[in-house]
Write a protein that holds these residues in place. Structure first.
Motif, PDB file in Angstrom:
ATOM      1  N   ARG A 120       0.863  -1.186   0.000  1.00 39.15           N
ATOM      2  CA  ARG A 120       0.000   0.000   0.000  1.00 39.15           C
ATOM      3  C   ARG A 120       0.905   1.244   0.000  1.00 39.15           C
ATOM      4  O   ARG A 120       1.930   1.277   0.677  1.00 39.15           O
ATOM      5  N   VAL A 121       0.500   2.267  -0.724  1.00 42.37           N
ATOM      6  CA  VAL A 121       1.311   3.494  -0.758  1.00 42.37           C
ATOM      7  C   VAL A 121       1.100   4.272   0.543  1.00 42.37           C
ATOM      8  O   VAL A 121      -0.038   4.577   0.918  1.00 42.37           O
ATOM      9  N   ALA A 122       2.199   4.565   1.220  1.00 38.67           N
ATOM     10  CA  ALA A 122       2.124   5.350   2.452  1.00 38.67           C
ATOM     11  C   ALA A 122       2.312   6.832   2.145  1.00 38.67           C
ATOM     12  O   ALA A 122       1.548   7.673   2.613  1.00 38.67           O
ATOM     13  N   LEU A 123       3.344   7.118   1.356  1.00 36.87           N
ATOM     14  CA  LEU A 123       3.682   8.521   1.082  1.00 36.87           C
ATOM     15  C   LEU A 123       3.675   8.794  -0.422  1.00 36.87           C
ATOM     16  O   LEU A 123       4.173   7.975  -1.198  1.00 36.87           O
ATOM     17  N   ILE A 124       3.136   9.938  -0.794  1.00 35.24           N
ATOM     18  CA  ILE A 124       3.363  10.428  -2.164  1.00 35.24           C
ATOM     19  C   ILE A 124       4.095  11.759  -1.991  1.00 35.24           C
ATOM     20  O   ILE A 124       3.541  12.715  -1.434  1.00 35.24           O
ATOM     21  N   TRP A 125       5.333  11.734  -2.397  1.00 39.21           N
ATOM     22  CA  TRP A 125       6.157  12.928  -2.239  1.00 39.21           C
ATOM     23  C   TRP A 125       5.947  13.833  -3.449  1.00 39.21           C
ATOM     24  O   TRP A 125       6.417  13.523  -4.542  1.00 39.21           O
ATOM     25  N   GLU A 126       5.207  14.909  -3.265  1.00 38.08           N
ATOM     26  CA  GLU A 126       4.963  15.882  -4.336  1.00 38.08           C
ATOM     27  C   GLU A 126       6.142  16.843  -4.298  1.00 38.08           C
ATOM     28  O   GLU A 126       6.158  17.832  -3.567  1.00 38.08           O
ATOM     29  N   TYR A 136       6.052   5.941  -2.019  1.00 38.27           N
ATOM     30  CA  TYR A 136       6.739   5.010  -1.110  1.00 38.27           C
ATOM     31  C   TYR A 136       5.683   4.117  -0.475  1.00 38.27           C
ATOM     32  O   TYR A 136       4.709   4.623   0.096  1.00 38.27           O
ATOM     33  N   THR A 137       5.898   2.826  -0.530  1.00 35.61           N
ATOM     34  CA  THR A 137       4.935   1.920   0.095  1.00 35.61           C
ATOM     35  C   THR A 137       5.220   1.828   1.596  1.00 35.61           C
ATOM     36  O   THR A 137       6.283   2.277   2.071  1.00 35.61           O
ATOM     37  N   TYR A 138       4.297   1.207   2.307  1.00 39.46           N
ATOM     38  CA  TYR A 138       4.525   1.015   3.752  1.00 39.46           C
ATOM     39  C   TYR A 138       5.780   0.185   3.987  1.00 39.46           C
ATOM     40  O   TYR A 138       6.539   0.440   4.915  1.00 39.46           O
ATOM     41  N   ARG A 139       6.009  -0.819   3.130  1.00 44.10           N
ATOM     42  CA  ARG A 139       7.203  -1.651   3.310  1.00 44.10           C
ATOM     43  C   ARG A 139       8.474  -0.813   3.149  1.00 44.10           C
ATOM     44  O   ARG A 139       9.395  -0.885   3.955  1.00 44.10           O
ATOM     45  N   GLU A 140       8.466   0.028   2.134  1.00 51.78           N
ATOM     46  CA  GLU A 140       9.652   0.867   1.889  1.00 51.78           C
ATOM     47  C   GLU A 140       9.868   1.886   3.008  1.00 51.78           C
ATOM     48  O   GLU A 140      10.999   2.137   3.422  1.00 51.78           O
ATOM     49  N   LEU A 141       8.773   2.450   3.482  1.00 48.37           N
ATOM     50  CA  LEU A 141       8.911   3.447   4.553  1.00 48.37           C
ATOM     51  C   LEU A 141       9.399   2.780   5.840  1.00 48.37           C
ATOM     52  O   LEU A 141      10.220   3.348   6.570  1.00 48.37           O
ATOM     53  N   TYR A 340      -1.436  15.811  10.718  1.00 52.91           N
ATOM     54  CA  TYR A 340      -2.269  15.429   9.578  1.00 52.91           C
ATOM     55  C   TYR A 340      -1.501  15.178   8.273  1.00 52.91           C
ATOM     56  O   TYR A 340      -2.107  14.854   7.267  1.00 52.91           O
ATOM     57  N   THR A 341      -0.163  15.324   8.312  1.00 48.32           N
ATOM     58  CA  THR A 341       0.610  14.807   7.181  1.00 48.32           C
ATOM     59  C   THR A 341       1.243  13.494   7.611  1.00 48.32           C
ATOM     60  O   THR A 341       1.329  12.555   6.832  1.00 48.32           O
ATOM     61  N   VAL A 342       1.668  13.439   8.876  1.00 47.27           N
ATOM     62  CA  VAL A 342       2.425  12.260   9.300  1.00 47.27           C
ATOM     63  C   VAL A 342       1.587  11.330  10.197  1.00 47.27           C
ATOM     64  O   VAL A 342       1.111  10.280   9.753  1.00 47.27           O
ATOM     65  N   TYR A 343       1.398  11.710  11.456  1.00 47.51           N
ATOM     66  CA  TYR A 343       0.929  10.720  12.426  1.00 47.51           C
ATOM     67  C   TYR A 343      -0.513  10.236  12.219  1.00 47.51           C
ATOM     68  O   TYR A 343      -0.768   9.032  12.289  1.00 47.51           O
ATOM     69  N   GLY A 344      -1.439  11.169  11.988  1.00 46.77           N
ATOM     70  CA  GLY A 344      -2.845  10.739  11.833  1.00 46.77           C
ATOM     71  C   GLY A 344      -3.016   9.800  10.648  1.00 46.77           C
ATOM     72  O   GLY A 344      -3.463   8.649  10.799  1.00 46.77           O
ATOM     73  N   THR A 351      -2.846   6.900   2.830  1.00 46.66           N
ATOM     74  CA  THR A 351      -1.872   7.394   1.851  1.00 46.66           C
ATOM     75  C   THR A 351      -1.836   8.905   1.998  1.00 46.66           C
ATOM     76  O   THR A 351      -2.856   9.572   1.854  1.00 46.66           O
ATOM     77  N   THR A 352      -0.650   9.426   2.314  1.00 43.90           N
ATOM     78  CA  THR A 352      -0.565  10.851   2.634  1.00 43.90           C
ATOM     79  C   THR A 352       0.409  11.543   1.685  1.00 43.90           C
ATOM     80  O   THR A 352       1.428  10.970   1.304  1.00 43.90           O
ATOM     81  N   VAL A 353       0.054  12.767   1.316  1.00 42.58           N
ATOM     82  CA  VAL A 353       0.867  13.528   0.360  1.00 42.58           C
ATOM     83  C   VAL A 353       1.849  14.415   1.129  1.00 42.58           C
ATOM     84  O   VAL A 353       1.467  15.058   2.104  1.00 42.58           O
TER      85      VAL A 353
END
Ligand code: 6R9
Length: 801
Positions: A120-126, A136-141, A340-344, A351-353
């Motif tokens: 699952r995608v955890a982060l989308i780095w814009e 970045y997936t949860y595994r990668e993070l 609200y970008t990281v912890y929540g 999936t957070t941007v």
């Protein structure tokens, strides 16, 4: 910069959306037809007598122990369950939640999702460079976090240490925060736009021995030399032993014996890192917020309560469902970025941007291009950015497909009516609820917001409205008494503790107690004013130190600004009160407005002043009309977009030595421009002053240290309206001469004036004002001055209004 082994494909996101979210969609669809509290919040099945959102809120407040017990057990993964839900006493400033429990925040944000859906995608780095996002997936993070955790451990960072992170919003910054949490160190994220002195002050106060940074920052197409800033800062920070430098750009920077290249060091580490078992009340992070005087405050948040509250508010305020893409554009150096970008989002497996850029780079369509490209479902931003974008016109929004959007959020300042309506109508095409979310660094998460609510419950523009689960707001009067009726204004306090609240100020618990708990014993004092409507909804009227008392009428600056901003020529405005003494009349306040015009607007001062005065007198009252209008190119703001009204007050008071803590100021040039504009106004007034009382007050404007030479077209005084008291006097006269209480023809003028005066007097007696929208009323704030800050927090004293 650390990149994933392979970029997450769109396919992964799409398959996740189809598979995992199916059951949630089912619940959602059912939920839409008839609201079912168990489907909405599974824990509520165990809450007796709860049959709707309002009942659930009532339960969360009246049975707080049972509510938080169930939610904490259900939503967090514990290494050891807690023994007690809470041990809090607001009268002592004692706040403890879930004691006896052990957990690891990074496990809650990563490992448990890796077990169920690693891809699952955890982060989308814009990234700043438009169209070059990286997923970045949860595994990668998790892998990144573990390598970093091991690296920090190998370099001697221990449980209880504090690591300063001076990085732009990027995946390595998130991994650094989570790596600290993994090994039990606290983090101290410092906004990457702060100067070396501001950074040094925060490193020293936090006593960090380790700093993590990047070689260079990239924002809005501009390069900032972050490593160089760190080098300058650590000169005056004897505690710093090591600096890890990630490579955001190709540019090599000077490295000393103390410096390590982060990515190189990470490659040496294992991808498995044993998580520390942390007590619920161990420190998770410090976050500095400015004070108007003295040092910035390092607010302390702890593990379990903070994480739970961030996760719960993220899910329920924004209606976040698994598979959604959450786009909070706040920088991670701000509490909004933390919660609200990281912890929540990560605690919820979302999936957070990570937004690295600015709203206008490379053009004012940046946000909406991103919404289209990343298929963002919830967009969360600040009113200041919305006001900025309004200036550029609707075409920048309409160019992009926003059909993915379901909820629009606002945070940081009161959202004025014009901005709210534009956000709702233009950005959200009228189909996305706009949630105006009120909260603070101190509160850890959102406390008042229109959602969650019953599915078709009303949303009033510009109002935060409803307290979140477990939150019990109250209003206090000047004597410190509870205001129990509706349709009233007062100092906003919280009557109950909640898990997300800050626990102390680092190194200064006494300041914590004095600021938040002593002004109203038994309550948490927010430093903000609020109005409670007839329906019981809350509207935040701004910091209590932003209240003006004009001719005996108390009014929030936000209220006047809201009207000024509705003028088609005005992009934004800031209003302050300036005080002076008039012989025999004591202290007296006038309204001084700073106005920024929209791009390309060409308007004569006289016309602008006429328009603004007629709008303010029509929508509020004549006494609230600005006595002075100073045109400005921009307003001094904090990095998070809050107008620094206290700086404006000091400029108008000619107290340039008393500007206070400017470390959070976004652009010092804005203050210089304001000072120059004010000097021009002073000079003009000096030339035109007569000996009338009104002008005596003007004369005070130029008693300060600086004088100016020429008058330019960007400053001008505006006509002063007659005071309310004279109208009331005429009203009394008129009524006296009418023996039967009915108007006599020869007193027509007096009666008309009387009528006007009654209107004004009614306006004074009631907190309601006329507004453009019938439902959207804004109060006259009762309030006084506390020396708080524009960032948050107040002083130790109760407002003396
Ligand atoms: C999250 C954040 C807190 C202060 C707060 C208040 C103002 C925040 C607001 C709002 C009106 C809103 N504020 N949200 N005012 N309406 N929806 O901003 O934290 O930086 O600590 O600032 O911001 O004055 O007290 P922080």
């Amino acid at each position: 910069m650390w990149l994933p082994c392979r970029c997450a494909t769109k396919y992964v996101v799409a398959s996740f959306r189809r598979g995992v979210s199916a059951s949630f969609l089912h619940v959602l669809r059912r939920g839409r037809s008839s609201w079912n509290s168990a489907a909405f919040m599974p824990e509520s099945a165990g809450f007796e007598g709860v049959s709707g959102r309002d009942a659930l809120h009532d339960y969360s407040v009246s049975h707080g122990e049972s509510f938080w017990d169930a939610v904490a057990r259900q939503r967090l993964s514990w290494i050891r369950p807690f023994d007690a839900v809470q041990d809090c006493d607001l009268s002592q400033g004692r706040i403890k939640w879930f004691e006896g429990g052990k957990l690891n925040v990074s496990v809650n944000c990563l490992d448990r999702h890796v077990h169920t859906c690693p891809e699952r995608v955890a982060l989308i780095w814009e990234r700043d460079e438009q169209g070059s996002e990286v997923r970045y997936t949860y595994r990668e993070l998790l892998e990144m976090t573990c390598r970093l955790g091991n690296l920090l451990r190998r370099h001697g960072v221990k449980k209880g240490d504090c690591v300063t992170i001076y990085m732009p919003t990027c995946p390595l910054a998130v991994a650094s925060m989570l790596a600290c949490a993994r090994i039990g160190a606290a983090h101290n994220v410092v906004f990457a736009g702060f100067s070396s002195e501001a950074l040094a002050e925060r490193i020293r106060d936090a006593q960090s021995s380790t700093v993590i940074t990047v070689n260079q920052g990239v924002r809005g197409g501009k390069i900032t030399e972050l490593k160089r800033t760190v080098d300058a800062a650590v000169q005056s920070c004897p505690t710093v032993r090591q600096v890890f430098v990630a490579m955001r750009t190709e540019k090599r920077v000077e490295m000393t014996d103390r410096d390590f290249t982060l990515e190189e060091e990470m490659l040496k580490e294992d991808v498995v890192c044993e998580p520390a078992a942390m007590d619920s009340e161990d420190v998770l992070f410090l976050l500095y917020t400015s004070g108007s005087t003295g040092k910035p405050k390092g607010l302390v948040h702890t593990q379990a309560g903070y994480l739970l509250y961030a996760a719960l508010t993220h899910r329920y305020v924004f209606g976040y469902h698994d598979g959604d893409v959450f786009g909070c554009v706040a920088d991670i150096g701000w509490i909004t970025g933390h919660s609200y970008t990281v912890y929540g989002p990560l605690a919820n497996g979302g999936t957070t941007v990570l937004f690295e850029s600015t709203p206008v780079y490379p053009d004012p369509g940046r946000y909406w291009d991103m919404v289209e490209r990343l298929r963002i479902n919830q967009f969360y931003g600040a009113p200041t950015a919305i006001r900025l974008l309004i200036k550029y016109g609707d075409q920048w929004v309409k160019k992009y497909d926003r059909s993915s959007l379901t909820t629009l959020g606002s945070v940081g300042e009161p959202i004025n009516t014009e901005a709210w309506e534009w956000y709702n109508r233009v950005v959200g095409e009228g189909r996305c609820p706009v949630v105006d979310t009120w909260w603070q660094t101190e509160t850890g998460g959102i406390c008042i917001a229109p959602k969650p609510s019953e599915p078709d419950a009303e949303i009033v523009p510009g109002m935060a409205m409803r307290p979140f689960f477990g939150i019990k707001p109250v209003l206090m009067d000047t004597e410190g008494k509870l205001l129990t009726s509706n349709n009233t204004s007062g100092a906003l306090c919280m009557a109950l503790p909640w898990p997300g609240m800050a626990r102390t100020i680092h190194n200064n618990h006494q300041r914590f107690l004095e600021t938040y708990f002593q002004p109203y014993p038994g309550y948490f004092f927010t430093g903000d004013g609020a109005y409670r409507s007839q329906e019981g909804y809350y509207q935040i009227t701004g910091r209590l130190d932003d209240v003006i008392n004009v001719s005996g009428h108390r009014i929030g600056t936000a209220e006047i600004e809201d009207v000024l901003n509705q003028c088609s020529a005005v992009a934004e405005s800031a209003v302050i009160g300036y005080s002076h003494n008039i012989k025999g009349q004591g202290k007296y306040q006038r309204v001084y407005a700073f106005v920024v015009l929209k791009k390309g607007v060409d308007i004569q001062e006289a016309d602008l002043s006429k328009q603004l005065n007629s709008m303010v007198s029509e929508k509020i009252a004549k006494y609230a009309c600005p006595d002075f209008i100073q045109l400005a190119k921009r307003l001094p703001k904090t990095r998070s977009g809050k107008i620094m009204r206290r700086v404006l007050r000091k400029v108008v008071d000619c107290d340039l030595d008393g500007l206070g803590d400017l470390s959070t100021l976004d652009d010092p040039a804005a203050v210089q421009e304001i000072i120059e504009g004010h000097e021009k106004l002073s000079t003009y007034l000096f030339k035109t002053a007569t000996v009338s009382q009104t002008d005596q007050s003007h004369a005070q404007l130029f008693t300060g240290p600086r004088r100016l030479r020429t008058l330019s077209r960007d400053v001008f005084p505006v006509p002063v309206f007659p005071t309310t008291s004279s109208s009331i006097f005429i009203c009394c006269l008129a009524c006296l001469t009418s023996s039967d209480g009915r108007p006599k023809s020869r007193h027509k003028n007096g009666i008309v004036t009387a009528f006007m005066a009654i209107l004004v007097a009614r306006r004074t007696a009631t907190p309601m004002t006329k507004r453009s929208t019938e439902r959207n009323t804004r109060p006259v704030v009762i309030g006084g001055r506390v020396s708080g800050s524009e960032d948050s927090g107040g002083s130790c004293s109760r407002p003396s209004w």
